[in-house]
Design an enzyme around this catalytic site. Structure first.
Site, PDB file in Angstrom:
ATOM      1  N   ARG A 134       0.811  -1.224   0.000  1.00 41.97           N
ATOM      2  CA  ARG A 134       0.000   0.000   0.000  1.00 41.97           C
ATOM      3  C   ARG A 134       0.841   1.269   0.000  1.00 41.97           C
ATOM      4  O   ARG A 134       0.325   2.365  -0.187  1.00 41.97           O
ATOM      5  CB  ARG A 134      -0.996  -0.008   1.179  1.00 41.97           C
ATOM      6  N   ASP A 136      -7.414  12.407 -19.078  1.00 45.32           N
ATOM      7  CA  ASP A 136      -7.640  10.965 -19.131  1.00 45.32           C
ATOM      8  C   ASP A 136      -7.225  10.529 -20.531  1.00 45.32           C
ATOM      9  O   ASP A 136      -7.897  10.834 -21.513  1.00 45.32           O
ATOM     10  CB  ASP A 136      -9.123  10.669 -18.852  1.00 45.32           C
ATOM     11  N   TYR A 160     -15.853  10.064 -19.226  1.00 45.86           N
ATOM     12  CA  TYR A 160     -16.139   8.677 -18.869  1.00 45.86           C
ATOM     13  C   TYR A 160     -17.203   8.684 -17.757  1.00 45.86           C
ATOM     14  O   TYR A 160     -17.109   9.484 -16.813  1.00 45.86           O
ATOM     15  CB  TYR A 160     -14.853   7.998 -18.389  1.00 45.86           C
ATOM     16  N   LYS A 199      -7.771  -0.894 -19.901  1.00 47.35           N
ATOM     17  CA  LYS A 199      -8.053  -0.813 -21.323  1.00 47.35           C
ATOM     18  C   LYS A 199      -6.795  -1.156 -22.133  1.00 47.35           C
ATOM     19  O   LYS A 199      -6.345  -2.274 -22.084  1.00 47.35           O
ATOM     20  CB  LYS A 199      -8.617   0.576 -21.649  1.00 47.35           C
TER      21      LYS A 199
HETATM   22  C1  LIG Z   1     -12.694   2.416 -18.171  1.00 43.85           C
HETATM   23  C2  LIG Z   1     -12.345   3.842 -18.113  1.00 43.85           C
HETATM   24  C3  LIG Z   1     -12.097   4.491 -16.895  1.00 43.85           C
HETATM   25  C4  LIG Z   1     -12.246   3.795 -15.549  1.00 43.85           C
HETATM   26  O1  LIG Z   1     -11.333   2.770 -15.400  1.00 43.85           O
HETATM   27  P1  LIG Z   1     -11.577   1.466 -14.481  1.00 43.85           P
HETATM   28  O2  LIG Z   1     -10.320   0.708 -14.673  1.00 43.85           O
HETATM   29  O3  LIG Z   1     -12.810   0.778 -14.981  1.00 43.85           O
HETATM   30  O4  LIG Z   1     -11.765   1.942 -13.090  1.00 43.85           O
HETATM   31  C5  LIG Z   1     -11.736   5.824 -16.913  1.00 43.85           C
HETATM   32  N1  LIG Z   1     -11.644   6.504 -18.070  1.00 43.85           N
HETATM   33  C6  LIG Z   1     -11.898   5.925 -19.264  1.00 43.85           C
HETATM   34  C7  LIG Z   1     -11.780   6.741 -20.504  1.00 43.85           C
HETATM   35  C8  LIG Z   1     -12.253   4.588 -19.326  1.00 43.85           C
HETATM   36  O5  LIG Z   1     -12.512   4.027 -20.513  1.00 43.85           O
END
Ligand SMILES: *Cc1c(COP(=O)(O)O)cnc(C)c1O
Length: 389
Positions: free
Chosen positions: A48, A174, A102, A199
């Site tokens: 952690r 992001d 998102y 992703k």
């Molecule tokens: C999936 C996604 C997230 C969130 O991610 P998790 O791993 O599901 O918590 C944030 N931003 C975008 C653009 C995403 O596609």
């Protein structure tokens, strides 16, 4: 070897790897210990604290991929996003966010910020002027996401970074949809880059993880909050993510190529009413995309002509699976209205330009002709159904 001297795919395969001194194995050994003997009082390794051997090694690789000084990896993309936002926002502060976010990020802002006394404004126009207009005296963060979900709109990264710098505001992006293969926002002046590593970094639909990349200074600030929130990633998953990233460059290159070919083909079909892909010259933000992206990514969306049933079309696909997530090596499709954006009101969906017939396609690494054939046979099936009605 420093990351400045080696190319992207070499970073993917090698940078940060842990040498197996004991057996000379080809890959990093995995250290699952949650307890480490003290060598001196300064180094207290604990999962952690984000400082196990595997975590530290992978963070070096991810920082290099995004041209940042340092990075941290988290148990999910949302853990990365929430920790980073709360590291820079406190009671009385204000954040300016892009409207098309998102869903999980929008929920975090809409459901949690008010409780903590954090103010927020959304920008609808997505132009630099639109962002600047919303800045207040207490604005601490500007937050963008480009390409956006599901219409693949593009925000001008450099323009946003310039405004933020001028006003002394921290800029965050992001970068999940583009991946570090196609877009490196730090080179364009953005302060903090966030990924859902679930992703493209993971890429095989079997890992939930997040990552944040920035300067040492910003990452130290994020770490101080991160250790309190406790959103670290298990070392087994860290190790899997390191393995996955070895092929990141190859996977995304193929996904870029497939998506470009599919988008071009879809645009030529008379059964398709609209195609949204930043690589197409007809995309309204194509010029900005060309300026800031090295490839246009594996995500696209399209609309069938209104007399064709999008749900029946999805069901008729055989190779392309209907699925919630994205960015795996396999192609997947979903209806934003029925899934990812179902919680938005109909009015809000209309405002964002999300029609009921819109389908979002995450393009995989399959042979592009097989993908085209699958779409073609599904189109033929729904056309036959439409004639029967
Ligand atoms: C999936 C996604 C997230 C969130 O991610 P998790 O791993 O599901 O918590 C944030 N931003 C975008 C653009 C995403 O596609």
């Amino acid at each position: 070897m420093s990351s400045k001297e080696i190319g992207f795919n070499t970073i993917c395969t090698h940078l940060g790897e842990i040498e197996d001194q004991q057996f000379k194995g080809a890959i990093s050994p995995i250290y699952l210990s949650t307890s480490y003997a003290f060598e001196d009082v300064d180094v207290k390794r604990y999962p952690r604290y984000f400082n196990t051997p595997n975590q530290e090694a992978l963070c070096r690789k991810i920082a290099a991929l995004e041209k940042g000084e340092a990075s941290l990896i988290f148990g999910s993309g949302m853990a990365a996003i929430s920790t980073t936002l709360f590291a820079f926002l406190q009671k009385g502060d204000h954040i300016v966010l892009q409207r098309t976010l998102y869903g999980g990020t929008a929920n975090l802002v809409n459901e949690e910020f008010e409780k903590h006394g954090i103010e927020f404004s959304y920008v609808d126009t997505q132009t630099a002027a639109g962002f600047e207009e919303k800045i207040q005296a207490n604005t601490k963060v500007i937050y963008i996401e480009t390409p956006s979900n599901p219409l693949l709109t593009i925000t001008d990264i450099e323009a946003i970074a310039t405004i933020a710098k001028r006003q002394g505001i921290v800029s965050m992006i992001d970068n999940t949809f583009a991946s570090p293969v196609n877009q490196n926002p730090i080179e364009l002046g953005i302060d903090i880059v966030i990924h859902s590593a679930t992703k493209y970094l993971g890429g095989h639909s079997d890992i939930l993880a997040g990552a944040v990349i920035s300067t040492e200074e910003h990452m130290n600030r994020i770490f101080e909050v991160a250790k309190n929130f406790g959103g670290s990633l298990s070392d087994f998953t860290v190790w899997m993510l390191e393995r996955s990233i070895k092929t990141l460059g190859l996977r995304v290159k193929q996904q870029n190529e497939n998506a470009m070919k599919l988008a071009t083909w879809l645009e030529e079909q008379e059964d398709i009413a609209a195609v949204h892909y930043p690589g197409l010259p007809t995309h309204p933000d194509h010029q900005i995309a060309k300026k800031q992206m090295k490839g246009f990514g594996g995500m696209l969306s399209f609309e069938l002509q209104s007399h064709l049933d999008a749900t029946q079309f999805q069901k008729a696909l055989t190779l392309i699976k209907s699925s919630m997530s994205l960015a795996g090596v396999e192609s997947t499709i979903l209806s934003p209205t029925l899934t990812s954006h179902a919680l938005l009101s109909e009015e809000e969906r209309k405002r964002q330009g999300i029609n009921d017939g819109l389908l979002r396609l995450s393009v995989g690494i399959e042979e592009e002709n097989d993908l085209i054939q699958d779409i073609e046979q599904a189109l033929n099936k729904v056309k036959t159904l439409a004639l029967q009605d």
